[in-house]
Design an enzyme around this catalytic site. Structure first.
Site, PDB file in Angstrom:
ATOM      1  N   HIS A 292     -55.420 -17.366 -13.935  1.00 31.39           N
ATOM      2  CA  HIS A 292     -56.413 -17.882 -14.877  1.00 31.39           C
ATOM      3  C   HIS A 292     -55.744 -18.182 -16.216  1.00 31.39           C
ATOM      4  O   HIS A 292     -54.958 -17.367 -16.710  1.00 31.39           O
ATOM      5  CB  HIS A 292     -57.512 -16.842 -15.097  1.00 31.39           C
ATOM      6  CG  HIS A 292     -58.505 -17.249 -16.144  1.00 31.39           C
ATOM      7  ND1 HIS A 292     -59.490 -18.187 -15.920  1.00 31.39           N
ATOM      8  CD2 HIS A 292     -58.651 -16.847 -17.443  1.00 31.39           C
ATOM      9  CE1 HIS A 292     -60.192 -18.351 -17.020  1.00 31.39           C
ATOM     10  NE2 HIS A 292     -59.714 -17.545 -17.970  1.00 31.39           N
TER      11      HIS A 292
ATOM     12  N   GLY B 166     -54.578 -52.819   5.045  1.00 30.11           N
ATOM     13  CA  GLY B 166     -53.936 -51.882   5.959  1.00 30.11           C
ATOM     14  C   GLY B 166     -52.532 -52.318   6.324  1.00 30.11           C
ATOM     15  O   GLY B 166     -51.998 -53.289   5.783  1.00 30.11           O
TER      16      GLY B 166
ATOM     17  N   ILE C  70     -54.256 -47.940  -0.497  1.00 31.89           N
ATOM     18  CA  ILE C  70     -53.329 -48.818  -1.218  1.00 31.89           C
ATOM     19  C   ILE C  70     -54.068 -49.697  -2.212  1.00 31.89           C
ATOM     20  O   ILE C  70     -53.661 -49.843  -3.373  1.00 31.89           O
ATOM     21  CB  ILE C  70     -52.519 -49.671  -0.222  1.00 31.89           C
ATOM     22  CG1 ILE C  70     -51.631 -48.777   0.640  1.00 31.89           C
ATOM     23  CG2 ILE C  70     -51.671 -50.708  -0.960  1.00 31.89           C
ATOM     24  CD1 ILE C  70     -50.926 -49.512   1.773  1.00 31.89           C
TER      25      ILE C  70
END
Length: 469
Positions: A448, A275, A186
């Site tokens: 590709h 957190g 975050i």
């Protein structure tokens, strides 16, 4: 007479709303209780979705200011219209939360707007947002109340100058100096948004590295990339105090994590991003004998059942990474388990992403974990500097790293730093879901030119070697 349901879900975030929809698909009469005025929880309203809107917009702003001329696009320097950028964010949020509301109606799910709590076995009490209470009788109850930002002792959050992720997504001006406390997902995502828009960003982290829990090589190389983007880091440091000055600025005192001389950093906004913690406040868990663990989480069985009969929990309130897609998978699994089926979540093939620029995406084990477990592994690594599409897009930063078992060649983990890593990791997630080997991946055909060719080349590096390096 109380309303009666087969299943009542408390919380309408990614875990809760997905659980409710899956249960309705399986024939249950479902209710959802949501304390916010709109559905979708933190993720859709003040987390994943609005942050991705700002990340995308700020990336384009930076690209227009730095890369366009190299591509032959000559324009005046772009001017930031922050108000319009926030309008785009709000429109994105509205489209998503309205989509959940539509899905509830489509699946005949009954919503209740208010704060839900368990009032006893088979009973959910809703303190209605408009006043009053209502009791729901339910055969089964799923707790899906998610998480809230963790805070620091003595740090006063006002969501204006000292903010959590919620406030950082709604600033009305670009802060000249932004202090980010915490070098996790975050903090780095939101720090990169405001750095691109003009802030001088300093990140303070208690540990001696960024992105705790991620592959350490990825973290080291990514820190160098962010430093080239003018983000500064103070590692092994902790914030002791934040003082608000009369002129609107902040005086932040930091010191070494292990103690030492104090330093002062001046800032205009401080983002606390250390957190998140489970949100279980006022749920009435004690009425049915549920006791939280030492980290405030709801203990559950492998089938997500709690110690109370017919009460389940999923998402951020239980053990495991706090990821929206983890909660979604658990929501589907628990609905199927309640319906008598065999819901299952493979946590060993659970991807995680950091939506910076370049992005980081990981699935499975890190090198650190394999070393600690004493597993004999091999590494296949391929840089985007050797990828043709990356060169064309000026996106040569980063690499693909695949970790495979030496004896079986089974892929144990994969890590990508690069543009669109969040999309490319799905190929490796699918491979690991089916216990695939590096050779399996090396023998598939990649279109590709694509960035995904780097995945195949990394797989080839687990064997005889890549073609383009």
């Amino acid at each position: 007479m109380a309303d009666q349901f087969d299943l009542t879900v408390i919380g309408s975030g990614p875990g809760g709303y997905v659980c409710a929809i899956r249960a309705a698909q399986l024939g249950m009469k479902v209710a959802v209780v949501e304390k916010m005025p709109t559905f979708g929880g933190t993720c859709l309203n003040i987390g994943c979705i609005p942050s991705k809107a700002l990340l995308h917009a700020s990336e384009l702003f930076e690209e227009a200011g730095h890369n366009f001329s190299h591509l032959g696009i000559d324009i005046p320097p772009p001017q930031l219209n922050l108000a319009q950028m926030m309008t785009h964010k709000d429109e994105t949020v509205a489209a998503n939360v309205n989509g959940v509301s539509f899905l509830f109606k489509k699946n005949k799910i009954t919503p209740f707007t208010g704060t839900g709590s368990i009032a006893g076995p088979g009973k959910v009490k809703v303190a209605l947002a408009g006043g009053g209470e209502q009791v729901i009788e339910s055969k089964h109850i799923v707790i899906a109340t998610g998480s809230v930002p963790a805070t620091l002792p003595g740090i006063d959050i006002d969501e204006e100058r000292v903010v959590t992720s919620t406030g950082a997504l709604a600033l009305d001006t670009v802060p000249e100096r932004l202090l980010v406390i915490g070098a996790g997902v975050i903090g780095l995502e939101l720090g990169s948004v405001w750095a691109r828009l003009g802030s001088k960003v300093t990140v303070v982290e208690f540990l001696d590295r960024i992105l705790p829990g991620m592959d350490s090589e990825v973290a080291r190389q990514f820190q160098r990339i962010l430093q080239k983007q003018s983000m500064e880091f103070r590692l092994s440091s902790k914030v002791k105090s934040i003082d608000k000055q009369d002129d609107g600025s902040l005086t932040v005192r930091i010191e070494p994590a292990q103690g030492g001389d104090m330093q002062i950093i001046d800032a205009d906004v401080a983002l606390v991003a250390i957190g998140r913690k489970p949100y279980t406040q006022g749920l009435g868990l004690e009425t049915v004998g549920i006791v939280l663990d030492e980290r405030g989480r709801v203990p559950v069985s492998p089938a997500y059942g709690t110690t109370a009969e017919n009460v389940y929990a999923i998402g951020d309130v239980i053990v495991g990474p706090m990821l929206a897609h983890k909660a979604e998978d658990e929501g589907i699994a628990v609905a199927e388990i309640i319906a008598g089926q065999h819901g299952h979540v493979n946590y060993g093939a659970m991807p995680s992403v950091v939506y910076t620029n370049p992005e980081i995406a990981s699935v499975g084990k890190t090198e650190d974990e394999l070393k600690a477990a004493g597993i004999d592994y091999k590494v296949g690594k391929f840089p985007f500097t050797a990828n043709g599409r990356a060169k064309a897009q000026l996106a040569t930063q980063g690499f693909v790293k695949i970790l495979a078992d030496v004896a079986t060649d089974r892929v144990l983990g994969a890590h990508i730093v690069g543009k669109n890593a969040s999309e490319m990791i799905e190929a490796l997630t699918v491979l690991m879901e089916f216990s695939g080997s590096a050779e399996d991946l090396a023998r598939t055909t990649a279109a590709h030119p694509t960035l995904s060719e780097a995945i195949r080349e990394a797989a080839l590096m687990c064997g005889d070697g890549a073609i383009h390096i």
